[in-house]
Structures are given as structure tokens and as C-alpha cells.
Design a protein around this motif. Structure first.
Motif, PDB file in Angstrom:
ATOM      1  N   PRO A  30      73.086  91.467   9.743  1.00  0.00           N
ATOM      2  CA  PRO A  30      72.698  92.849   9.485  1.00  0.00           C
ATOM      3  C   PRO A  30      72.294  93.581  10.756  1.00  0.00           C
ATOM      4  N   VAL A  31      72.538  94.866  10.772  1.00  0.00           N
ATOM      5  CA  VAL A  31      72.190  95.709  11.920  1.00  0.00           C
ATOM      6  C   VAL A  31      70.682  95.680  12.146  1.00  0.00           C
ATOM      7  N   VAL A  32      70.292  95.473  13.398  1.00  0.00           N
ATOM      8  CA  VAL A  32      68.880  95.518  13.759  1.00  0.00           C
ATOM      9  C   VAL A  32      68.413  96.965  13.675  1.00  0.00           C
ATOM     10  N   PRO A  33      67.341  97.257  12.934  1.00  0.00           N
ATOM     11  CA  PRO A  33      66.899  98.648  12.770  1.00  0.00           C
ATOM     12  C   PRO A  33      66.713  99.340  14.113  1.00  0.00           C
ATOM     13  N   GLY A  34      67.333 100.495  14.239  1.00  0.00           N
ATOM     14  CA  GLY A  34      67.184 101.310  15.427  1.00  0.00           C
ATOM     15  C   GLY A  34      68.088 100.960  16.575  1.00  0.00           C
ATOM     16  N   LEU A  35      68.772  99.808  16.519  1.00  0.00           N
ATOM     17  CA  LEU A  35      69.613  99.401  17.643  1.00  0.00           C
ATOM     18  C   LEU A  35      71.095  99.665  17.417  1.00  0.00           C
ATOM     19  N   GLY A  36      71.548  99.650  16.154  1.00  0.00           N
ATOM     20  CA  GLY A  36      72.951  99.923  15.873  1.00  0.00           C
ATOM     21  C   GLY A  36      73.876  98.728  15.998  1.00  0.00           C
ATOM     22  N   PHE A  37      73.340  97.523  16.157  1.00  0.00           N
ATOM     23  CA  PHE A  37      74.186  96.332  16.221  1.00  0.00           C
ATOM     24  C   PHE A  37      73.447  95.138  15.641  1.00  0.00           C
ATOM     25  N   GLY A  38      74.221  94.084  15.309  1.00  0.00           N
ATOM     26  CA  GLY A  38      73.656  92.872  14.728  1.00  0.00           C
ATOM     27  C   GLY A  38      73.618  91.739  15.735  1.00  0.00           C
ATOM     28  N   LEU A  39      73.086  90.613  15.296  1.00  0.00           N
ATOM     29  CA  LEU A  39      72.885  89.449  16.153  1.00  0.00           C
ATOM     30  C   LEU A  39      74.063  88.483  16.063  1.00  0.00           C
ATOM     31  N   PRO A  40      74.167  87.546  17.003  1.00  0.00           N
ATOM     32  CA  PRO A  40      75.253  86.566  16.937  1.00  0.00           C
ATOM     33  C   PRO A  40      74.992  85.517  15.866  1.00  0.00           C
ATOM     34  N   THR A  41      76.052  84.919  15.375  1.00  0.00           N
ATOM     35  CA  THR A  41      75.934  83.860  14.356  1.00  0.00           C
ATOM     36  C   THR A  41      76.593  82.567  14.846  1.00  0.00           C
ATOM     37  N   ARG A  42      76.590  82.367  16.150  1.00  0.00           N
ATOM     38  CA  ARG A  42      77.302  81.244  16.752  1.00  0.00           C
ATOM     39  C   ARG A  42      76.647  79.895  16.465  1.00  0.00           C
ATOM     40  N   ALA A  43      75.374  79.892  16.022  1.00  0.00           N
ATOM     41  CA  ALA A  43      74.722  78.612  15.717  1.00  0.00           C
ATOM     42  C   ALA A  43      75.411  77.874  14.584  1.00  0.00           C
ATOM     43  N   GLN A  44      76.229  78.563  13.795  1.00  0.00           N
ATOM     44  CA  GLN A  44      76.974  77.895  12.728  1.00  0.00           C
ATOM     45  C   GLN A  44      77.913  76.822  13.263  1.00  0.00           C
ATOM     46  N   MET A  45      78.194  76.827  14.560  1.00  0.00           N
ATOM     47  CA  MET A  45      79.120  75.859  15.130  1.00  0.00           C
ATOM     48  C   MET A  45      78.446  74.534  15.454  1.00  0.00           C
TER      49      MET A  45
END
Length: 615
Positions: free
Chosen positions: A452-467
Motif C-alpha cells: 500500500p502507498v505510504v501516506p503522503g509519499l505517493g509510493f509503496g514499499l518493496p516486497t522482496r523479502a518474499q524471496m
């Protein structure tokens, strides 16, 4: 010259070269632009491995823009919550975002222009808008309900007026524009020196207002692909402590050139292993359009990727016998396993006589050079097609009625589930400048559909830990401070008098789609564009890097332009062949210097979205 997966990024990079910047300035400007115009494929909160070559002194390097696992990210932190895998979406999959820092590091060490010249185009597109490509729209439509019911911060950005945007409509992300602009303002307030400004921008992102917003939001539980809401483990201390690492490349000689990749914290060495084995099998004398060549290449791929599963991981937490894996003697030993028919199982080797270890999911390899194939028991039936992962392995099947030729408007659809799990795609950019400097970068992660988009920043976080694996003792097991074994795989080819940058999106397919490209260019004599246009293929017998890590037994996806006879012969040899259509596999681009000193570049016609430009 600039070649990338989006025409606006190529145009921005070329404008920087026209203004007197070098390849490193242009690549950073294109990279920041890709974060805006391909938000379903990458973002400021994503990852960005970069390979560069400085022509003046021959210095070749890797900027390891892959963030690390949080300090609290132990295996027990997940298993104590009843999880046996890291969810593919949401906060628990977050590692430190590496992309923003990687581009800043490249600019600081090797660029020449001030930050404003490099970041301003991205700010302009985020604030003033750009045409949203149809694949982005289809991605948003797939996760519309998730956004509307569970991720309101994403709905605010990607469902303007409560509706999915129309394909080609002007799309704006004012929150992202404000974030970039504030970073730039704080950078300029730090002083007039270029390096001082870049360092101030890094602090704003990793220690200042951006870091504060990310760390605060991660503490809020959000629905993820496990079906439950979880808070994340990433903290402000994790963000502040992280620094981009510069590393040497790993390279092998092939067909009179040097091919360079990242070390085994990424999957790049599998390309080098494949080239070594193909060399051992006499590929230089092969008919590049034959079933024999495709069969041989696929069998070699399966062996190299089995080694990836057994041996690759972040060297900070695993001893990777890379020198042995890339040796000609080991390649010759492995190449002897290639037979006339499709082989079964996942078959890692024993470099330096060491016993391989696979995750329990795949079983345990038998000992000895004549060991029986491992049967992991996690293959999809070939008739069902490849299993859906939760990362960015490749584009999916064509939607009904979609064009499949090079004139297709936006290419195959991205595989995205309503939960935000994605088998999407990523980005790539290659640059060469008038001085012969080269950059190859494969930014990815921070996908709009996965976090989900970080409030106020306009972008989300990475999900690379799934690897990461939640099984202890593997080279790519989860551990605090370790980099996930990424699939992102930029590449360089160097020769006397020049070379070229190359790469493609595509997760597990990245170091497969580049095989036919390199063979056709280096051995077949085709120019960069013709080599990119040549029919492609890849193995789906290879275990996916993404949950649920399944694959298709004996699977091959191949473009029909290989010919009906080739596909039939592959099937006769025991491969489960899926005709992927005439123009569907890979998004390779390349840019470099010819042996005669002229610059050349090429982009992928599949989907009519990539673009090469130069003069």
C-alpha cells in the motif's frame, strides 16, 4: 544512446545526454522517470541493481541497489505468527528500499550533473501527468477492490474519483511529485556543492521525512496475501543504517568477449554458467534456429538454475563457491548430463566436491555423479500451465482477443491476483555515451499492486523479502541484514574497443531470454535489433523464485516463430511445450559501442512500449 522499457524514460535519458551529461547522469534520470511512468513495475521504494563501466580507465562495477532484511526479520518472527512463507504482499515482505539510494550513489560517484537536472523530469511527469499505459490500468483494475476496501492510501492515488483510470488517460501522482520536490529542496538547502546536495537527498530519504513516514506506516497492520493483516518489521534504524555497496562484477569469457553480471546475491551468475556449459557443448557450431539448440539450451538452463537453488545467496550470510561454479571444468562436468531428451527433476551439482543442499520443498539430491534426478513433487501439471507466483517473473498469457504481433499496443497482460500477488514485470534501461561509458540497470519492486502507498509519499514499499526461505541453513534463508537473492539481473558485454549494456525484465526468465539474444548476436552475427527480434523461449521447469515456488514439469514456453517443426521436435524429446504466440517472450534492450566505434542501441518490439534513441 538510451534504450529502455518505456519511451519516456528513453527520451529523458537522451535529453540528459544532449545537455552534456554522461551515461551515469542519463541512467539516473531515466531511472527516476521509470519510477513515475511504470508504477506497476517499479517505484522509489523498490530495488535497482546497476552495472556500470567507466571507459576512461576500464573500471567495471556493480552498484548493489538491493536493500537488506530488517534487523527484526528472523525466521521465528514469521513462524511465530503461523507463517511458513513470507507473504508476497504487504508490510511483512518489506526490506530496505534500495532503488532511490542506488541511483543517488551512481550519480554521486560517476555522474557530473547536479541532482536537480536529474530529478526534475520525474517531478514534472508526476505533477503534470503522463499517459497511463494499458497494462498499468489492467493491474489497477485487478486490485481495485483490495484498494477500495483495505488499502485506502492506494485508492487515493490510483483510483482518482473512485474509479479505475482509462488507458492512455493523463495520470498524475501529486503526492510523489511533492516527495521528490521536498527531497530536492532539502538537498539544495544543504549547500551548492553537488555531492553535498546528493548526500542531503540521501539523508532526507533514509533518515529524514521519507524514512519517518515509511517506518511509521509499517507499524500499521495491513491485509496481505496470507489473508490476514500484519504489521511490518522495518524500522527507522534499519533505514538509517543501510548504505549502498559498490562491488566488482563477476565475468566469464565467451565468444571472444567478457560477459559481466552481479555476484550470487542475484541470479546473474546463472547466465554465466549457461554460457560456460553451452561453450563446452560446442554451441558455436550449432544451428541457432534448430530444435537441437533450443533443447540443449533449455537443459543447460535447468542445470544452472538447479545450482542457483542449491548454492546462491547473499555472501554476507552464505559461502558461495562461485569460482568453482563458473569454472570450465565444472561446466564440462555439468554439460555431460545433457542428453537427447528432457531430463526430470532439480539436479544441482557438487562444485569442489561439496554436497549440495536444496530446500525441503525440492527433496534431497542423491550422491554421486550418476545420481538419479530429484523429483521435488511441487510441479504443476503441464496441461495447467505455469503456476502463478507472487513476484515479477514474467508477463502472463494474452488476454482474449489481444493482438500478439509486434504491433500489439501494450503486449501480454500482467499476471496479478486480486490480493495484490503479482507475477508482473519490471523495467530495464541501458545507456552508452559519447565517451563509451556504459550502464545497465534493472529497477523493480515497490509495485503499486503489492504494497500500500505510504501516506503522503505517493509510493509503496518493496516486497522482496518474499524471496527468502523460512527454512534455516540454506544460502538464501532469511536472516537480519541479509539481501534476498534477487532475480534482477543487468548485464554488460565488454570487448576490445567497446561493448554493450543489455538486459530485460522478467524475474526467473531474465537470464533465459538473454541467451537467444546473446547467441544470435555474438555467434550468429545479427545486429542488436535483429538479435532481440529473434524468436525466444524459456524453461518453466525451473523452480520459481516466488511463492508458491512451483513450476511446470519439463515445461518450455516458446514463440511460434521458431517454427512448427521445431516445437514438434521439442515435444517429441519430452518437453511440455506451450506456444506463447509469435511475439511474446522477453523485453530485452541493449546499447553500446560497435567495434568500429559507432554507437548502437536496440529496444524490444514486443508490446511496442520499449524505445531506443540516440544520435
Amino acid at each position: 544512446m538510451v534504450a529502455s522499457t518505456h519511451w519516456l524514460a528513453s527520451a529523458v535519458g537522451q535529453s540528459v545526454l544532449e545537455a552534456g551529461g554522461n551515461a551515469f547522469d542519463a541512467a539516473a534520470a531515466a531511472g527516476f522517470t521509470l519510477q513515475v511512468v511504470e508504477p506497476h513495475l517499479n517505484g522509489p521504494g523498490g530495488d535497482a541493481p546497476i552495472i556500470g563501466h567507466r571507459a576512461a580507465d576500464g573500471h567495471t562495477f556493480v552498484v548493489a541497489g538491493q536493500g537488506t532484511a530488517p534487523a527484526a526479520a528472523t525466521i521465528e518472527a514469521y513462524t511465530d505468527q503461523g507463517l511458513d512463507v513470507v507473504p508476497g504482499t504487504g508490510h511483512l515482505a518489506a526490506v530496505v528500499p534500495g532503488a532511490f539510494g542506488a541511483w543517488l550513489d551512481l550519480l554521486a560517484r560517476y555522474g557530473t550533473l547536479p541532482l536537480a537536472d536529474v530529478l526534475s523530469p520525474a517531478i514534472g511527469y508526476a505533477r503534470d501527468g503522463y499517459p497511463l499505459i494499458p497494462t498499468a490500468v489492467r493491474t489497477i483494475r485487478t486490485v481495485e477492490r483490495l484498494f477500495a476496501e483495505h488499502w485506502p492510501t492506494s485508492a487515493e492515488v490510483y483510483l482518482p474519483g473512485g474509479r479505475v483510470p482509462e488507458p492512455g488517460a493523463r495520470f498524475r501522482n501529486p503526492a510523489l511529485a511533492d516527495t521528490y520536490a521536498r527531497v530536492l529542496t532539502e538537498a539544495q538547502a544543504a549547500g551548492t556543492d553537488r555531492l553535498t546536495q546528493i548526500e542531503a537527498a540521501r539523508r532526507a530519504f533514509y533518515e529524514g521525512f521519507v524514512a519517518e513516514a515509511m517506518a511509521s506506516f509499517v507499524r500499521t497492520p495491513v491485509l496481505d496475501s496470507s489473508g490476514s493483516a500484519h504489521a511490518g518489521l522495518l524500522t527507522a534504524d534499519d533505514l538509517a543504517a543501510w548504505r549502498v555497496a559498490e562491488e566488482p562484477t563477476v565475468a566469464v569469457d565467451f565468444a571472444g568477449v567478457q560477459v559481466h553480471k552481479t555476484a550470487a546475491w542475484g541470479q546473474g551468475p546463472v547466465l554465466l554458467q549457461q554460457l560456460r556449459m553451452l561453450e563446452a557443448l560446442g554451441v558455436a557450431d550449432a544451428d541457432l534456429g534448430s530444435a537441437e539448440l533450443v533443447h540443449t539450451a533449455v537443459e543447460v538452463t535447468n542445470l544452472a538454475f538447479a545450482d542457483r537453488e542449491a548454492w546462491y545467496g547473499d555472501p554476507a550470510g552464505a559461502e558461495v563457491p562461485l569460482e568453482a561454479l563458473l569454472s570450465r571444468s565444472y561446466a564440462a562436468e555439468r554439460a555431460r548430463l545433457v542428453g537427447a531428451d528432457a531430463a526430470d527433476g532439480v539436479r544441482p551439482g557438487s562444485p569442489d566436491g561439496r554436497a549440495p543442499r536444496l530446500a525441503a520443498l525440492f527433496g534431497s539430491p542423491a550422491a554421486g555423479p550418476d545420481r538419479a534426478p530429484v523429483w521435488p513433487g511441487r510441479y504443476e501439471d503441464a496441461a495447467g500451465g505455469p503456476a502463478l507466483g507472487t513476484g515479477e517473473p514474467t508477463r502472463g498469457p494474452e488476454p482474449a482477443g489481444a493482438p500478439t504481433g509486434p504491433a500489439a499496443v501494450d503486449g501480454p497482460a500482467l499476471d496479478v491476483r486480486p490480493s495484490g500477488e503479482t507475477r508482473g514485470d519490471t523495467c530495464h534501461v541501458d545507456v552508452v555515451d559519447r565517451w563509451g561509458n556504459l550502464v545497465s540497470a534493472t529497477p523493480s519492486g515497490g509495485w503499486l499492486q503489492s504494497s500500500p502507498v505510504v501516506p503522503g509519499l505517493g509510493f509503496g514499499l518493496p516486497t522482496r523479502a518474499q524471496m527468502f526461505w523460512l527454512e534455516p541453513g540454506l544460502p538464501s534463508s532469511l536472516a537480519p541484514g541479509r539481501r534476498p537473492r534477487t532475480t534482477l539481473s543487468p548485464g554488460l558485454v565488454l570487448r576490445d574497443g567497446g561493448g554493450f549494456a543489455f538486459g530485460t525484465p522478467g524475474g526467473d526468465q531474465q537470464d533465459q531470454w538473454t541467451i537467444p539474444f546473446l547467441l544470435h548476436h555474438l555467434l550468429g552475427g545479427l545486429d542488436l535489433q535483429a538479435a532481440i527480434d529473434a524468436p525466444g523461449w524459456h524453461s518453466t521447469h525451473v523452480p520459481s523464485s516466488f511463492h508458491p515456488r512451483t513450476s511446470t514439469r519439463h515445461g518450455i514456453e516458446a514463440e511460434s516463430r521458431l517454427g512448427a517443426g521445431v516445437l514438434a521436435e521439442l515435444a517429441r524429446r519430452g518437453h511440455a511445450v506451450r506456444d506463447a504466440g509469435p511475439w511474446s517472450l522477453g523485453r530485452v534492450s541493449a546499447a553500446g559501442v560497435r567495434p568500429d566505434g559507432l554507437l548502437h542501441a536496440a529496444a524490444n518490439p514486443r508490446g511496442m512500449q520499449g524505445y531506443a534513441a540516440g544520435r
